[in-house]
Design an enzyme around this catalytic site. Structure first.
Site, short mmCIF file in Angstrom:
data_model
loop_
_atom_site.label_atom_id
_atom_site.label_comp_id
_atom_site.label_asym_id
_atom_site.label_seq_id
_atom_site.Cartn_x
_atom_site.Cartn_y
_atom_site.Cartn_z
N GLU A 55 88.09 11.39 69.64
CA GLU A 55 86.69 11.15 69.99
C GLU A 55 86.34 11.92 71.26
O GLU A 55 86.71 11.52 72.36
CB GLU A 55 86.47 9.65 70.20
CG GLU A 55 86.88 8.78 69.03
CD GLU A 55 87.17 7.35 69.45
OE1 GLU A 55 86.25 6.70 69.99
OE2 GLU A 55 88.33 6.90 69.28
N HIS B 185 83.02 9.06 65.44
CA HIS B 185 84.23 8.24 65.35
C HIS B 185 84.92 8.42 64.00
O HIS B 185 85.32 7.44 63.35
CB HIS B 185 83.88 6.77 65.58
CG HIS B 185 85.01 5.94 66.12
ND1 HIS B 185 86.22 5.82 65.47
CD2 HIS B 185 85.11 5.20 67.26
CE1 HIS B 185 87.00 5.01 66.17
NE2 HIS B 185 86.36 4.63 67.26
N HIS C 215 81.47 0.58 72.43
CA HIS C 215 80.78 1.39 71.42
C HIS C 215 79.33 0.96 71.17
O HIS C 215 78.86 0.95 70.04
CB HIS C 215 81.56 1.36 70.12
CG HIS C 215 82.85 2.11 70.14
ND1 HIS C 215 83.12 3.10 71.06
CD2 HIS C 215 83.96 2.03 69.35
CE1 HIS C 215 84.33 3.60 70.83
NE2 HIS C 215 84.86 2.96 69.81
#
Length: 353
Positions: free
Chosen positions: A318, A184, A113
């Site tokens: 996601e 997210h 991420h």
């Protein structure tokens, strides 16, 4: 309709100086009474109030009522814009135009991420605000978290009168780079409680199997006769204890290959709360979607509604390109060239219970 509007009662709790930039909370509304809150810290979706079967407004986003909890490692991704690269890059390295780039290993052997300070940890510039729209911008400088190129990114949140939250990303670069941006949000369509009795349908015939480090092994596998077959609605918890593949993520933490043509907007998934009866469609231009069933939530954070974020009290859908694509030549490319524009749109459409 009555709203438990705790998140709006103290906007000062979202006003803070981080890295010499001011954070704030922005409220979006539509003509139907739906309400959403966006913070420029992490370009973050903080809340979404949707009417349930009793016409009461339920917050379907698991989040917090102040900025500070979002700064904790255990809650850093809640509702955030994720980048430069959402999901995992194996061994924290990739090659672009013959040069190897090293990015931070912040998830065991993986880069996750965007690294230690991804897009979720920066303060974005709020460049326009209207009653139903919020536009945010961020310039990610060359070398940030190890990525090449100055990357100019925008995200626009729009709450439409069709009860849709549209999240649209754009980006341009001055050097060849890789990019994979997503939102997210953690969803609980009942507002609270375990999500295993939510029903879920995913428009995908295939998924990407992973190894013990949660990295795709490079193959594409059919969902038929596996726990990954969500082509017809079923409860999230129906097969969640199955050992097949699910042992690696202690539940679902996998990329589904969406049934679609090119980058057209198409239906990726539909979820429904078993108590509220609130239904949510996910429509996206992206080729994949990571379904995460909240397996690593550990109860260490108090949510805005006063409950704790216990294991599987929320789930994530996601929309994305595939994990580790820079190292997987058979996956759709995540390379962005100078002169080109990255564009990605996902719509979350809500139906009253």
């Amino acid at each position: 309709m009555q709203a438990n509007s705790y998140v709006f009662e103290n906007p000062a709790a979202f006003q803070k100086s981080i890295d010499s930039k001011n954070t704030d909370l922005f409220i979006l509304k539509n003509k139907n009474g739906l309400q959403a809150a966006i913070s420029n810290y992490g370009a973050r979706w903080v809340s979404m109030f949707v009417p349930d079967a009793k016409k009461d407004l339920i917050n379907v986003i698991a989040g917090f009522n102040a900025i500070e909890p979002y700064q904790k490692p255990s809650a850093a991704y809640y509702g955030a814009t994720i980048g430069r690269y959402a999901n995992r890059i194996a061994n924290g390295r990739f090659t672009s135009e013959g040069k190897e780039y090293i990015v931070d290993k912040n998830n065991g052997p993986n880069h996750l991420h965007g690294g230690k300070k991804g897009f979720n940890h920066v303060v974005w510039e709020a460049v326009s605000t209207e009653e139903n729209t919020m536009l945010l911008k961020y310039l990610s400088p060359d070398g940030e978290e190890g990525y090449p190129g100055n990357l100019e990114v925008t995200v626009r949140y729009t709450l439409t009168d069709d009860n849709e939250m549209t999240i649209a990303f754009t980006a341009t670069t001055d050097q060849t780079t890789v990019i994979n941006v997503t939102n997210h949000a953690y969803f609980n369509l009942n507002g609270a409680g375990n999500i295993e009795d939510h029903t879920l349908c995913i428009n995908a015939d295939y998924y990407t199997p992973i190894n013990k480090n949660l990295i795709p092994i490079g193959s594409i596998a059919s969902v038929i006769d596996t726990p990954f077959d969500f082509r017809q609605p079923k409860k999230i918890g129906d097969a969640i204890q199955d050992d097949f593949q699910l042992r690696y993520g202690h539940g679902y933490d996998h990329n589904f290959i969406l049934n679609k043509k090119n980058d057209e907007l198409s239906l990726a998934a539909t979820a429904q709360g078993n108590i509220s009866k609130i239904k949510m469609d996910v429509i996206t231009t992206e080729p994949g979607m990571q379904f995460y069933s909240g397996n690593f939530m550990d109860g260490s954070n108090i949510l805005a509604n006063g409950t704790t974020d216990d294991r599987r009290t929320a789930f994530c859908l996601e929309t994305q390109h595939f994990p580790d694509s820079p190292n997987q030549k058979n996956f759709p490319s995540t390379t962005l060239l100078p002169g080109d524009m990255y564009q990605s749109t996902t719509i979350f459409r809500f139906f009253a219970g």
